[in-house]
Design a protein around this motif. Structure first.
Motif, PDB file in Angstrom:
ATOM      1  N   ASN A  13      35.883  38.138  38.161  1.00 30.22           N
ATOM      2  CA  ASN A  13      35.856  39.238  38.641  1.00 30.22           C
ATOM      3  C   ASN A  13      34.612  39.801  38.782  1.00 30.22           C
ATOM      4  O   ASN A  13      34.004  40.620  37.735  1.00 30.22           O
ATOM      5  CB  ASN A  13      36.999  40.021  38.347  1.00 30.22           C
ATOM      6  CG  ASN A  13      36.771  41.420  39.511  1.00 30.22           C
ATOM      7  OD1 ASN A  13      36.288  41.291  40.717  1.00 30.22           O
ATOM      8  ND2 ASN A  13      37.272  42.745  40.023  1.00 30.22           N
ATOM      9  N   LEU A  55      41.346  40.753  42.644  1.00 34.08           N
ATOM     10  CA  LEU A  55      39.817  41.438  43.311  1.00 34.08           C
ATOM     11  C   LEU A  55      40.241  43.116  43.421  1.00 34.08           C
ATOM     12  O   LEU A  55      41.170  43.078  43.805  1.00 34.08           O
ATOM     13  CB  LEU A  55      38.955  40.291  44.281  1.00 34.08           C
ATOM     14  CG  LEU A  55      39.100  38.762  43.942  1.00 34.08           C
ATOM     15  CD1 LEU A  55      38.319  38.185  44.656  1.00 34.08           C
ATOM     16  CD2 LEU A  55      37.949  38.721  42.067  1.00 34.08           C
ATOM     17  N   HIS A  58      36.598  33.453  41.291  1.00 31.98           N
ATOM     18  CA  HIS A  58      37.342  33.984  41.322  1.00 31.98           C
ATOM     19  C   HIS A  58      37.974  32.464  40.697  1.00 31.98           C
ATOM     20  O   HIS A  58      38.743  32.459  39.952  1.00 31.98           O
ATOM     21  CB  HIS A  58      37.326  34.800  42.684  1.00 31.98           C
ATOM     22  CG  HIS A  58      39.282  34.754  42.256  1.00 31.98           C
ATOM     23  ND1 HIS A  58      40.803  34.116  42.638  1.00 31.98           N
ATOM     24  CD2 HIS A  58      39.782  35.950  41.742  1.00 31.98           C
ATOM     25  CE1 HIS A  58      41.493  34.081  42.180  1.00 31.98           C
ATOM     26  NE2 HIS A  58      41.359  35.749  41.707  1.00 31.98           N
TER      27      HIS A  58
END
Length: 298
Positions: free
Chosen positions: A260, A56, A255
């Motif tokens: 993302n 991320l 996730h």
């Protein structure tokens, strides 16, 4: 730039650029495997090999609105540290979702994690049905939404705006935006002592519906994340940290499916957006509020 990389099964954690410095509070004792120092630009590749999940963005949880952005170096350092801790918690919750942990256990882990990160009464549930958020003057967070709130309020007969749930969650607790005085508006959280924390029960129902789908499509994941975010915002059942808890839950869901979603777009906030929108409207616009939603890799 080179950073150290830690892994424990498919949990991804990060340590500071220099292990000898004092900023190592975000290292976790859960990590038991240390790999060699690898280039930052290769991190996503190695992470994919280990976890099959994306790395991320560092600023995933940074809200770019007045009152949220760091105003000086000291605050920026604190905000960077906070961002890192939020990401670590997201990776942990993502793994719990992938392991099909019970929603109640997942939610408790998020609540505890937010309390550890922020302290005080963050993540603590609150039954006070009189709690409200003031929209008083230019020092209030959410001023970017005032014009939108005014337009909606002008279309009401009594100066009270009440968002509508959809048919599936028709009995959800909802907030009210009240134009009490010409100089002050208030968002009264949708708390109901007769149905305490009811929206959290509905969020669990929505989450379990998604988990029951063997191969959910992106639209299924978007719908669930938007619904959970809206339900928590409407009730705001915590003393502090309502938006953080909703964000951790939804980002972790994305996730866990290899997505993302990116940062919230500049000038937007997922809770202030939810306060004045009907659920059906919120579900429709929700993906457009996030910078880079990508489907799970095949």
């Amino acid at each position: 730039m080179r950073i150290n990389f830690y892994s424990n099964y498919n949990n991804i954690y990060f340590c500071s650029k220099n292990n000898s410095d004092n900023n190592t509070h975000h290292q976790t004792t859960a990590c038991n495997t240390k790999t060699e120092c690898i280039p930052f630009d290769k991190l996503g590749f190695y992470t994919s090999l280990i976890s099959k999940k994306p790395v991320l963005d560092d600023d995933t949880f940074q809200i770019r609105m007045w009152g949220y952005l760091p105003e000086n170096t000291e605050r920026k350092d604190n905000k960077d540290r906070w961002n890192r801790q939020m990401l670590d918690l997201t990776y942990k919750i993502s793994d719990m979702i992938s392991e099909n942990k019970d929603f109640d256990i997942i939610l408790k882990s998020v609540e505890d994690g937010i309390n550890i990160i922020n302290g005080f009464d963050y993540g603590k549930r609150d039954l006070d049905d009189r709690r409200y958020y003031p929209l008083e003057d230019e020092i209030s967070r959410g001023i970017e939404y005032w014009d939108s709130y005014d337009k909606k309020l002008n279309g009401t007969d009594n100066g009270i705006l009440i968002p509508k749930p959809n048919k599936k969650y028709k009995d959800a607790n909802v907030c009210r935006i009240i134009d009490k005085y010409s100089w002050q508006k208030r968002i009264y959280y949708g708390r109901n002592p007769q149905k305490p924390y009811y929206n959290l029960e509905l969020a669990k129902k929505e989450y379990e519906k998604l988990k029951s789908i063997k191969q959910p499509k992106l639209r299924d994941i978007n719908r669930t994340c938007a619904t959970i975010q809206w339900l928590i915002a409407q009730e705001s059942p915590y003393c502090h940290g309502n938006d953080s808890i909703a964000n951790i839950l939804t980002k972790s869901i994305y996730h866990s499916y290899g997505i993302n979603p990116g940062q919230i777009k500049r000038g937007h906030s997922l809770d202030f957006e939810a306060f004045y929108r009907d659920l059906s409207d919120y579900i429709e616009i929700y993906p457009t509020l996030l910078e880079k939603l990508n489907p799970p890799s095949a």
